[in-house]
Design an enzyme around this catalytic site. Structure first.
Site, PDB file in Angstrom:
ATOM      1  N   ASP A 179      -2.015   6.763   5.986  1.00  0.00           N
ATOM      2  CA  ASP A 179      -3.056   5.883   5.464  1.00  0.00           C
ATOM      3  C   ASP A 179      -3.422   4.919   6.595  1.00  0.00           C
ATOM      4  OD1 ASP A 179      -4.605   3.967   4.244  1.00  0.00           O
ATOM      5  OD2 ASP A 179      -3.119   3.389   2.727  1.00  0.00           O
ATOM      6  N   TRP A 190       0.830  -1.211   0.000  1.00  0.00           N
ATOM      7  CA  TRP A 190       0.000   0.000   0.000  1.00  0.00           C
ATOM      8  C   TRP A 190       0.859   1.253   0.000  1.00  0.00           C
ATOM      9  CZ3 TRP A 190      -4.268  -0.770  -2.111  1.00  0.00           C
ATOM     10  CH2 TRP A 190      -4.993  -1.949  -1.893  1.00  0.00           C
ATOM     11  N   LYS A 203     -12.700  -1.503   5.598  1.00  0.00           N
ATOM     12  CA  LYS A 203     -11.996  -2.433   6.480  1.00  0.00           C
ATOM     13  C   LYS A 203     -12.608  -2.375   7.883  1.00  0.00           C
ATOM     14  CE  LYS A 203      -9.079  -2.847   2.989  1.00  0.00           C
ATOM     15  NZ  LYS A 203      -8.116  -1.968   2.358  1.00  0.00           N
TER      16      LYS A 203
END
Ligand SMILES: *Cc1c(COP(=O)(O)O)cnc(C)c1O
Length: 359
Positions: free
Chosen positions: A171, A102, A195
């Site tokens: 993030d 990511w 999530k």
């Protein structure tokens, strides 16, 4: 009702009572005679939801007045671009930590916008790990330091954040609301909701107002945080239903006792599985101990064939979604806030039995 134990990494399990409430209210939202799916985003029903979601987040995270909460679209992936578009001024550079898949994507986007210094890179390390926060060399005058608080694929999580002396941009897609933290070192936090916060479709952004002010006039209006701040996230139609579910999820977290309680429950759940890994010569955790995640627990079995059998047999016992990310293989148990402790117990029992039969 035949609900399984859902270990999916995202979209992921939601609290059952949240789903039940949404179901009960679906056709006629609080006597309005219409579903919230059909309601105007400027009507009083949706406005109350929008406000409650922000109020609950502010309370849960202890967010001071100098920060604004935004509900945007385009996912965390959109923020990989939007963050540097807004915060990386002409002639400036930003520091990035590459801790995995990511973070790598965030770096790739930022490089299209401005000058990026990757000050640490553990993305390819096996076992997976994060750089020690004390050993980092920051670039003087950097606009910000970007990091990924929880690498969903690698199964690593920052336990202590670095202290760069410039705003941190984070993030937090896969561990937002999983634990308390001090927000003041952060200039910008973003998280795709699917999530730990709600369904796919809304991206939570928390940004310090003074940083958002600096945006260049060359950035398209829709991609400026400033625009969304001025319009209270109603510049364009927000993802109303996703914000509604997020409001219900934040209400649920508050009811359970907030982020301290959440962190305790998450640590207890993770410890049960990590204890199995640590006491077994059959299972092998893929992340080093001091940075392994309480959200995404990644491990290997002695062979890929055994991993395949493990995932198949687990699935037959209603333990779903345990396959590791396609880029790394192995097994991944994603146990977000809403994942029940009974599901962890069921997985632990299954792991012990599987080892007994195949070890
Ligand atoms: C899932 C995930 C993303 C991507 O989110 P999208 O909402 O699909 O763009 C980014 N970062 C992390 C840490 C994630 O877990």
């Amino acid at each position: 009702m035949a609900r399984v134990f859902n270990f999916n990494p995202g979209p992921a399990v939601l609290p059952l009572e949240v789903l039940q409430e949404a179901q009960a209210e679906l056709l006629d939202y609080k006597g309005s005679g219409m579903s919230i799916l059909e309601a105007s985003h400027r009507g009083k029903e949706y406005m109350a939801i929008h406000q409650e979601a922000m109020d609950n987040l502010r309370k849960l995270l202890g967010i001071p007045d100098e920060y604004v909460i935004l509900f945007l679209q385009g996912g965390a992936s959109g923020q990989f671009a939007m963050a540097p578009m807004n915060l990386l001024g002409e002639g400036q550079s930003a520091d990035y930590i590459n801790s995995g898949a990511w973070a790598s994507k965030a770096i790739k986007e930022a490089k299209l916008i401005g000058k990026v210094n990757v000050i640490a890179d553990t993305a390819k390390d096996i076992p997976t790990r994060l750089p020690p926060p004390g050993g980092l060399k920051f670039t003087p005058g950097a606009a910000y330091l970007h990091l990924t608080s929880n690498e969903t694929i690698a199964g690593t999580q920052w336990k202590v954040f670095p202290k760069p002396g410039v705003p941190i941009v984070a993030d937090m897609s896969s561990d937002m609301l999983s634990r308390p933290f001090d927000i003041r070192p952060f200039g910008l936090i973003y998280a795709g909701a699917q999530k730990n916060l709600g369904p796919a479709g809304v991206t939570l952004v928390i940004v310090r107002k003074d940083l958002a002010e600096r945006v260049s006039e060359k950035v398209p209006v829709i991609f400026r945080y400033k625009t969304h701040i001025e319009e209270n996230s109603l510049y364009n139609t927000p993802p109303c239903f996703a914000v509604y579910i997020l409001a219900l999820v934040t209400r649920w977290v508050l009811k359970l006792g907030g982020l301290e309680a959440m962190a305790r429950l998450n640590a207890e759940k993770a410890a049960k599985i990590y204890t199995v890994l640590d006491t077994s010569s059959f299972y092998k955790g893929t992340a080093v101990k001091e940075c392994r995640s309480d959200m995404n627990l990644t491990f290997r079995l002695p062979s890929e064939a055994l991993e395949e059998t493990f995932i198949k047999e687990a699935s037959a016992q209603k333990l779903k979604g345990l396959k590791g990310h396609r880029s790394v293989g192995g097994v991944r148990a994603s146990i977000y806030n809403a994942f029940p402790a009974e599901g962890v117990d069921a997985l632990v029992a299954f792991m012990k039995e599987f080892e007994r039969k195949n070890g």
